[in-house]
Every structure is written in C-alpha cells, then in structure tokens.
Design a protein around this motif. Sequence first.
Motif, mmCIF file in Angstrom:
data_model
loop_
_atom_site.group_PDB
_atom_site.id
_atom_site.type_symbol
_atom_site.label_atom_id
_atom_site.label_comp_id
_atom_site.label_asym_id
_atom_site.label_seq_id
_atom_site.Cartn_x
_atom_site.Cartn_y
_atom_site.Cartn_z
ATOM 1 N N ARG A 28 28.472 32.192 15.549
ATOM 2 C CA ARG A 28 27.098 32.303 15.052
ATOM 3 C C ARG A 28 26.996 33.543 14.171
ATOM 4 N NH1 ARG A 28 22.365 30.068 15.688
ATOM 5 N NH2 ARG A 28 20.454 31.274 15.449
ATOM 6 N N LEU A 29 26.462 33.335 12.969
ATOM 7 C CA LEU A 29 26.234 34.435 12.041
ATOM 8 C C LEU A 29 24.779 34.868 12.188
ATOM 9 C CD1 LEU A 29 28.049 32.890 8.950
ATOM 10 C CD2 LEU A 29 29.013 34.277 10.803
ATOM 11 N N ASP A 30 24.580 36.108 12.475
ATOM 12 C CA ASP A 30 23.243 36.614 12.814
ATOM 13 C C ASP A 30 22.382 36.759 11.560
ATOM 14 O OD1 ASP A 30 21.174 37.579 14.318
ATOM 15 O OD2 ASP A 30 21.909 39.644 14.342
ATOM 16 N N SER A 73 24.722 29.048 12.204
ATOM 17 C CA SER A 73 25.786 28.469 13.023
ATOM 18 C C SER A 73 26.917 27.972 12.129
ATOM 19 C CB SER A 73 25.249 27.310 13.860
ATOM 20 O OG SER A 73 24.294 27.761 14.791
ATOM 21 N N MET A 74 28.148 28.223 12.554
ATOM 22 C CA MET A 74 29.315 27.768 11.809
ATOM 23 C C MET A 74 30.280 27.066 12.759
ATOM 24 S SD MET A 74 32.319 29.925 9.804
ATOM 25 C CE MET A 74 31.279 30.523 8.471
ATOM 26 N N ILE A 75 30.773 25.912 12.328
ATOM 27 C CA ILE A 75 31.802 25.186 13.064
ATOM 28 C C ILE A 75 33.017 25.079 12.161
ATOM 29 C CG2 ILE A 75 32.435 23.019 14.183
ATOM 30 C CD1 ILE A 75 29.428 22.549 14.645
ATOM 31 N N CYS A 76 34.147 25.534 12.654
ATOM 32 C CA CYS A 76 35.389 25.510 11.880
ATOM 33 C C CYS A 76 36.343 24.507 12.521
ATOM 34 C CB CYS A 76 36.022 26.900 11.849
ATOM 35 S SG CYS A 76 37.578 26.982 10.926
ATOM 36 N N THR A 77 36.857 23.581 11.724
ATOM 37 C CA THR A 77 37.744 22.546 12.243
ATOM 38 C C THR A 77 38.943 22.369 11.320
ATOM 39 O OG1 THR A 77 37.836 20.240 12.999
ATOM 40 C CG2 THR A 77 36.520 20.695 11.045
ATOM 41 N N GLY A 78 39.998 21.761 11.853
ATOM 42 C CA GLY A 78 41.167 21.472 11.033
ATOM 43 C C GLY A 78 42.292 22.478 11.137
ATOM 44 N N ALA A 79 42.069 23.602 11.813
ATOM 45 C CA ALA A 79 43.123 24.609 11.959
ATOM 46 C C ALA A 79 44.195 24.095 12.917
ATOM 47 C CB ALA A 79 42.537 25.915 12.477
ATOM 48 N N LYS A 80 45.426 24.528 12.699
ATOM 49 C CA LYS A 80 46.542 24.094 13.533
ATOM 50 C C LYS A 80 46.864 25.083 14.646
ATOM 51 C CE LYS A 80 47.219 20.443 10.992
ATOM 52 N NZ LYS A 80 46.849 19.101 11.479
ATOM 53 N N SER A 81 46.125 26.186 14.700
ATOM 54 C CA SER A 81 46.320 27.176 15.761
ATOM 55 C C SER A 81 45.062 28.023 15.861
ATOM 56 C CB SER A 81 47.531 28.072 15.465
ATOM 57 O OG SER A 81 47.274 28.908 14.350
ATOM 58 N N PHE A 92 35.839 32.555 5.480
ATOM 59 C CA PHE A 92 34.547 31.942 5.166
ATOM 60 C C PHE A 92 33.420 32.977 5.215
ATOM 61 C CE2 PHE A 92 36.555 27.925 7.030
ATOM 62 C CZ PHE A 92 36.886 27.426 5.781
ATOM 63 N N VAL A 93 33.468 33.848 6.208
ATOM 64 C CA VAL A 93 32.436 34.882 6.340
ATOM 65 C C VAL A 93 32.472 35.826 5.138
ATOM 66 C CG1 VAL A 93 31.703 36.892 7.688
ATOM 67 C CG2 VAL A 93 32.319 34.766 8.850
ATOM 68 N N LYS A 94 33.670 36.163 4.686
ATOM 69 C CA LYS A 94 33.797 37.030 3.511
ATOM 70 C C LYS A 94 33.189 36.369 2.278
ATOM 71 C CE LYS A 94 37.202 39.555 0.745
ATOM 72 N NZ LYS A 94 38.653 39.877 0.572
ATOM 73 N N LEU A 104 25.887 40.194 7.445
ATOM 74 C CA LEU A 104 26.277 39.210 8.454
ATOM 75 C C LEU A 104 26.988 39.865 9.632
ATOM 76 C CD1 LEU A 104 27.701 36.160 6.460
ATOM 77 C CD2 LEU A 104 25.459 36.415 7.509
ATOM 78 N N LYS A 105 26.670 39.394 10.824
ATOM 79 C CA LYS A 105 27.376 39.804 12.029
ATOM 80 C C LYS A 105 27.807 38.545 12.777
ATOM 81 C CE LYS A 105 24.805 44.118 12.655
ATOM 82 N NZ LYS A 105 23.925 44.897 13.575
ATOM 83 N N MET A 106 29.055 38.520 13.238
ATOM 84 C CA MET A 106 29.569 37.359 13.962
ATOM 85 C C MET A 106 29.298 37.512 15.454
ATOM 86 S SD MET A 106 33.133 36.318 12.075
ATOM 87 C CE MET A 106 33.971 37.815 12.551
ATOM 88 N N GLN A 107 28.756 36.459 16.049
ATOM 89 C CA GLN A 107 28.448 36.463 17.476
ATOM 90 C C GLN A 107 28.908 35.155 18.115
ATOM 91 O OE1 GLN A 107 24.187 36.953 17.525
ATOM 92 N NE2 GLN A 107 24.283 39.162 17.207
#
Length: 204
Positions: A28-30, A73-81, A92-94, A104-107
């Motif tokens: 979650r990005l605040d 809200s951010m959902i990240c998918t497709g990563a292999k690890s 993405f945040v950058k 932005l702050k990640m929570q």
Amino acid sequence: MLFKSKEENLYRLGDIAYKIHNVVLSVRLDSILDLKKIALRSKNTEFNSKRFHGLIMRSRDPKATAIVFKSGSMICTGAKSEKDGKEAILKFVKIIRNAGFTDLKMQNYRITNIFATMDYKVPINLMQIHIAFPRITKHEPEVHRGLLYYPFDTKLLVTIYASGKITITGAKSMSILERVRNNLTNMILQMRIRNNDSDKLISY
C-alpha cells in the motif's frame, strides 16, 4: 535414498526442487494517486478508466506486472521469486515518484500467493495416499484427476497427480514451500517403501 523404477531410472526424491512460476505481492502506497497523470508521464504503463479502474505497469527486468489503484494499493504479479518481486515493486514506486508523487511511503508489504510446481518423475498411487491420509486429502477421480492435499490447516492447496507432478497454490512464504516439499517427499517415500515390490529400494 534412491529408488529404481521399472524403467531402470534412478530418482533422488529428497533432492526434488520446486519451480516457482508466479509470486504475487501487495503493498500500500500512503497516497491518493492520479493514475492518468502517472500514465502520461511514464513508459510501459496502460490506463483506460472506461475498461478498468487500475493502472497497469510493466517491468522487463525483473519481469513483472503491477496493477495500481487510485487508493494507493498495488498488486505485483508475474515475478519468479520474492527477490524479483521486491525489486519490481521498488522500480514501480520509483516510476510513480518520478511522475510527481514524491512523498510516497510503502506500507503493508506482503506476499499474497506463490504458485509453484514439482515433479517427482515417479508414478504415485493417489488412492493409496488418500486412504493413508484421509483427513488432509480429497480424492474424487470422477470429478478431478488429481488428489487434493490440504497441509498445515491453512488455505494452501496442493494437487498431486498420478504422474508425479505437483502444483502448489496459496503459499505466502518460501518457508511454507519448504515445509510442503518436505512433507510431500516423506509422504511419497512412505507409499513407495510400502510398494517396494514394484519399486525396489536401493541404499547407498
């Protein structure tokens, strides 16, 4: 331990590794985000509010896709690890910060799902496993060709196929995957030791 199959092939069951196909993470990005503004100022993004309310962001290295919502809200998918997933989220945040959202702050960062597979490369008697472990397995061959295994009283779902292939869905950490692999290996070893008339146990 090694097992010798009817085809005279040797398999080291204890060394079977799982292959991760998809790691899904959420964060979650605040901040309240202007998705159209981010899309206009960033590459590899897609936003069409008439079709979908989220902003789609893509990363080639590491390969991953993020869905970002106005709420932050951010959902990240497709990563292999998990490592690739974390790197993609930071990337993405950058990009979002460079689009003008510098505070932005990640929570609440967490893994929400890991999809992985394994292949023991030996035939597995599904009915025998179900009879031996009736409380944690479900086998209805007329409905589904795989045996469903529910470990650890969690929402984790493991599907075991007679060919020796395994699919694992719903893991939320790498340690859970390790536990699943160890439990499955012990379970299959027990069954194959009982059937050593067809699969001869070889010690070394």
